[in-house]
Write an enzyme that holds these catalytic residues in place. Structure first.
Site, PDB file in Angstrom:
ATOM      1  CG  ASP A  24      90.186 -36.828 -30.816  1.00 47.35           C
ATOM      2  OD1 ASP A  24      89.001 -37.196 -30.727  1.00 47.35           O
ATOM      3  OD2 ASP A  24      91.100 -37.582 -31.194  1.00 47.35           O
TER       4      ASP A  24
ATOM      5  NE  ARG B 180     103.271 -42.575 -28.849  1.00 47.65           N
ATOM      6  CZ  ARG B 180     102.049 -42.320 -29.268  1.00 47.65           C
ATOM      7  NH1 ARG B 180     101.052 -43.134 -28.960  1.00 47.65           N
ATOM      8  NH2 ARG B 180     101.805 -41.271 -30.029  1.00 47.65           N
TER       9      ARG B 180
ATOM     10  NE  ARG C 186      99.179 -35.598 -30.234  1.00 48.83           N
ATOM     11  CZ  ARG C 186      98.235 -36.251 -30.891  1.00 48.83           C
ATOM     12  NH1 ARG C 186      98.326 -37.542 -31.068  1.00 48.83           N
ATOM     13  NH2 ARG C 186      97.190 -35.618 -31.366  1.00 48.83           N
TER      14      ARG C 186
ATOM     15  NE  ARG D  30     105.048 -58.967 -41.813  1.00 52.63           N
ATOM     16  CZ  ARG D  30     104.121 -59.099 -42.765  1.00 52.63           C
ATOM     17  NH1 ARG D  30     103.345 -58.082 -43.064  1.00 52.63           N
ATOM     18  NH2 ARG D  30     103.966 -60.237 -43.409  1.00 52.63           N
TER      19      ARG D  30
ATOM     20  NE  ARG E 276      95.401 -49.658 -27.490  1.00 61.22           N
ATOM     21  CZ  ARG E 276      95.974 -48.697 -28.208  1.00 61.22           C
ATOM     22  NH1 ARG E 276      97.262 -48.752 -28.491  1.00 61.22           N
ATOM     23  NH2 ARG E 276      95.281 -47.656 -28.642  1.00 61.22           N
TER      24      ARG E 276
ATOM     25  CB  SER F  57      96.418 -41.294 -28.661  1.00 60.43           C
ATOM     26  OG  SER F  57      96.515 -41.874 -29.945  1.00 60.43           O
TER      27      SER F  57
ATOM     28  N   GLY G 140     100.927 -48.534 -30.093  1.00 59.73           N
ATOM     29  CA  GLY G 140     100.646 -48.879 -31.480  1.00 59.73           C
ATOM     30  C   GLY G 140     101.801 -48.549 -32.408  1.00 59.73           C
TER      31      GLY G 140
END
Length: 239
Positions: free
Chosen positions: A208, A25, A222, A44, A88, A91, A21
């Site tokens: 989470d 990353r 993470r 963008r 994809r 998280s 996303g």
């Protein structure tokens, strides 16, 4: 018609794409995992990089957040750049006691109450499957890497579930007891793949869980966990 959100030469996009996303990353993956990586889109600030992983050409690109954003980028990748497969990587929050923090989940399909599919295909399909062939490759790769992959359906939410309670919506899901995790893009990606006759799958790292209250994932944990998911996706590509 020309694409307006991805602007680059067709040959600059590989036939297999990893789709996090966060565009930063994508930059991180390109810099850490790929060789000869080149920035091929920055419209963008949605960065796309194409390079090589163990000799196999791959593109990694950000998708933004939500089904609408991922739908735009997946559609352009499939239709204007002849992409065959998208994985994809992102998280998620656990919806199942078996999906613990830092586990990696492979989605067999995404359920949502979004109107995305009704707008796209003019009928209601609240569940859409991911690519079974691509999933089998990922499962075999995870086994060879000794990754305890969690496999099952996932839930795609239109709102960030940390800020808004979506338990009532999930309770109405006919497969609520099977759901592994919640995220915000899988349903859109998988519907676009089906619409375009291409393949899509999704890996999601649990960051989470309501079943592990008070457990805080450190930035280092993470990063390490996301690296496991990223490596799994890349190793699956070269197979």
């Amino acid at each position: 018609m020309e694409p307006v959100h991805i602007v680059t030469e067709k040959e600059n996009i590989a036939p297999i794409v990893l789709l996090p996303g966060d565009p930063l990353r994508a930059k991180y993956i390109a810099e850490k995992f790929l060789t000869d990586a080149k920035l091929v889109n920055e419209i963008r600030n949605m960065y796309a990089f194409t390079g090589y992983y163990k000799g196999v050409r791959v593109t990694v690109m950000g998708s933004g957040m939500g089904v609408s954003s991922v739908g735009i980028y997946a559609y352009e990748l499939y239709n204007f750049y002849d992409v065959k497969k998208i994985i994809r990587i992102g998280s998620s929050g656990s919806l199942n006691k078996d999906a613990k923090i830092l586990d990696v989940v492979l989605s067999t399909g995404a359920y949502s109450n979004s109107s995305f599919e009704n707008t796209l295909i003019k009928r209601e399909e609240s569940f859409v499957e991911s690519s079974s062939d691509l999933n089998e490759t990922i499962k075999e790769t995870a086994k060879s890497m000794n990754i305890n992959l969690k496999v099952g359906p996932t839930f795609t939410s239109d709102v960030f579930d940390v800020y808004v309670d979506i338990s009532e919506i999930i309770d109405r899901c006919p497969m609520k007891d099977e759901l592994m995790c919640v995220e915000m893009e899988g349903f859109g990606l998988m519907h676009i793949a089906k619409f375009c006759g291409r393949e899509a799958s999704m890996l999601a790292t649990i960051v989470d869980s309501k079943y592990q209250p008070g457990v805080i994932v450190t930035p280092e944990e993470r990063e390490t966990s996301l690296d496991t998911m990223i490596t799994l996706a890349l190793e699956s590509i070269i197979k």
